[in-house]
Design a protein around this motif. Structure first.
Motif, PDB file in Angstrom:
ATOM      1  N   MET A 146     -34.744 -18.981  -0.829  1.00 15.36           N
ATOM      2  CA  MET A 146     -33.379 -19.472  -1.042  1.00 15.36           C
ATOM      3  C   MET A 146     -33.396 -20.902  -1.574  1.00 15.36           C
ATOM      4  SD  MET A 146     -31.320 -17.003  -0.459  1.00 15.36           S
ATOM      5  CE  MET A 146     -29.722 -17.806  -0.351  1.00 15.36           C
ATOM      6  N   LYS A 147     -34.328 -21.701  -1.102  1.00 15.37           N
ATOM      7  CA  LYS A 147     -34.444 -23.069  -1.607  1.00 15.37           C
ATOM      8  C   LYS A 147     -34.771 -23.060  -3.094  1.00 15.37           C
ATOM      9  CE  LYS A 147     -35.984 -25.103   2.782  1.00 15.37           C
ATOM     10  NZ  LYS A 147     -37.140 -25.679   3.509  1.00 15.37           N
ATOM     11  N   ARG A 148     -35.645 -22.137  -3.492  1.00 17.34           N
ATOM     12  CA  ARG A 148     -35.977 -22.011  -4.914  1.00 17.34           C
ATOM     13  C   ARG A 148     -34.735 -21.651  -5.718  1.00 17.34           C
ATOM     14  NH1 ARG A 148     -41.183 -20.724  -6.802  1.00 17.34           N
ATOM     15  NH2 ARG A 148     -42.742 -21.873  -5.577  1.00 17.34           N
ATOM     16  N   SER A 149     -33.975 -20.692  -5.202  1.00 19.27           N
ATOM     17  CA  SER A 149     -32.777 -20.240  -5.906  1.00 19.27           C
ATOM     18  C   SER A 149     -31.783 -21.382  -6.081  1.00 19.27           C
ATOM     19  CB  SER A 149     -32.122 -19.085  -5.144  1.00 19.27           C
ATOM     20  OG  SER A 149     -30.958 -18.634  -5.804  1.00 19.27           O
ATOM     21  N   VAL A 150     -31.578 -22.159  -5.016  1.00 19.54           N
ATOM     22  CA  VAL A 150     -30.635 -23.278  -5.075  1.00 19.54           C
ATOM     23  C   VAL A 150     -31.137 -24.352  -6.035  1.00 19.54           C
ATOM     24  CG1 VAL A 150     -29.561 -25.151  -3.763  1.00 19.54           C
ATOM     25  CG2 VAL A 150     -29.721 -22.851  -2.767  1.00 19.54           C
TER      26      VAL A 150
END
Length: 234
Positions: A146-150
């Motif tokens: 999720m951090k990558r996506s954000v």
């Protein structure tokens, strides 16, 4: 004599390069032919057309099998993602666990391939996190995705609103592990998001997300949140 040797070497190099290009072109053509039907079915699904379950299952299986071919073209990977997710969405864990498990495993396998091919695609990281969360809640792993996506799409409203749907479904442990990324999404959504789209998105907030959302709402201030009280045209 030396001139003749030079010409011979040049010809050999030319032939080798020509053969290499021909082999590459042939492989790409084969890939296009092999995946044409997959793209057609995926397009029908994306349009909302009716696609029979057995057809979806058939082409989702073909999609997963393509991973071994190491195809990394966007026109192959993107339709593949659509198909494996559609196949997973059609399974019911309570009715046929084995079919659900196979679909979930296949979707994760293909999405891992997708992010390896296109590591800057925010949506693929999000979908991988979502699939992993339904297989087994691994807070640190899911939070990392999720951090990558954000990080890859911090201001894309469509992506932020889509991510909210999944933030809303994650456990306390995952939300805590991804605290910084979650706060970034919520703050950006409340400060910059279209009030009508955001209002629709936040109609239902899960118990585990509610306290985090309320803190963010209070943190951005009344000037930022007052606009959400305005009526939206139908």
């Amino acid at each position: 004599m030396l001139r003749g040797q030079f010409v011979s070497v040049t010809r050999i190099v030319f032939v080798v390069v020509a053969v290499a290009f021909a082999m590459f072109a042939g492989r790409e053509l084969y890939a296009s032919i092999r995946t044409a039907s997959i793209s057609i079915v995926a397009e029908r699904i994306e349009r909302g057309d009716t696609v029979a379950n057995d057809v979806t299952a058939k082409y989702a299986a073909r999609t997963v099998a393509m991973v071994d071919g190491h195809y990394c073209r966007s026109d192959i990977v993107a339709p593949g993602v659509t198909l494996v997710l559609a196949q997973l969405d059609r399974q019911n864990i309570d009715v046929d666990y084995d079919a659900w498990a196979a679909a979930a495993s296949g979707a994760r396998h293909f999405l891992q391939h997708a992010v390896s091919c296109m590591p800057t695609n925010s949506n693929f990281w999000l979908r991988l996190a979502a699939v992993q969360s339904v297989i087994a809640e691994e807070p640190l792993s899911i939070a990392g995705m999720m951090k990558r996506s954000v990080a890859l799409a911090p201001h894309d409203e469509s992506m932020i609103l889509t991510r909210f749907y999944f933030w809303n479904d994650f456990t306390d442990a995952t939300l805590s592990a991804a605290k910084t990324a979650l706060n970034s999404d919520l703050t950006t959504m409340l400060k910059l998001g279209d009030r009508c789209r955001v209002n629709v998105t936040i109609k239902v907030i899960s118990p585990q997300l509610r306290p985090i959302f309320d803190r963010t709402w209070a943190g951005v201030g009344d000037r930022a949140t007052a606009r959400f009280r305005q009526r939206c045209s139908k």
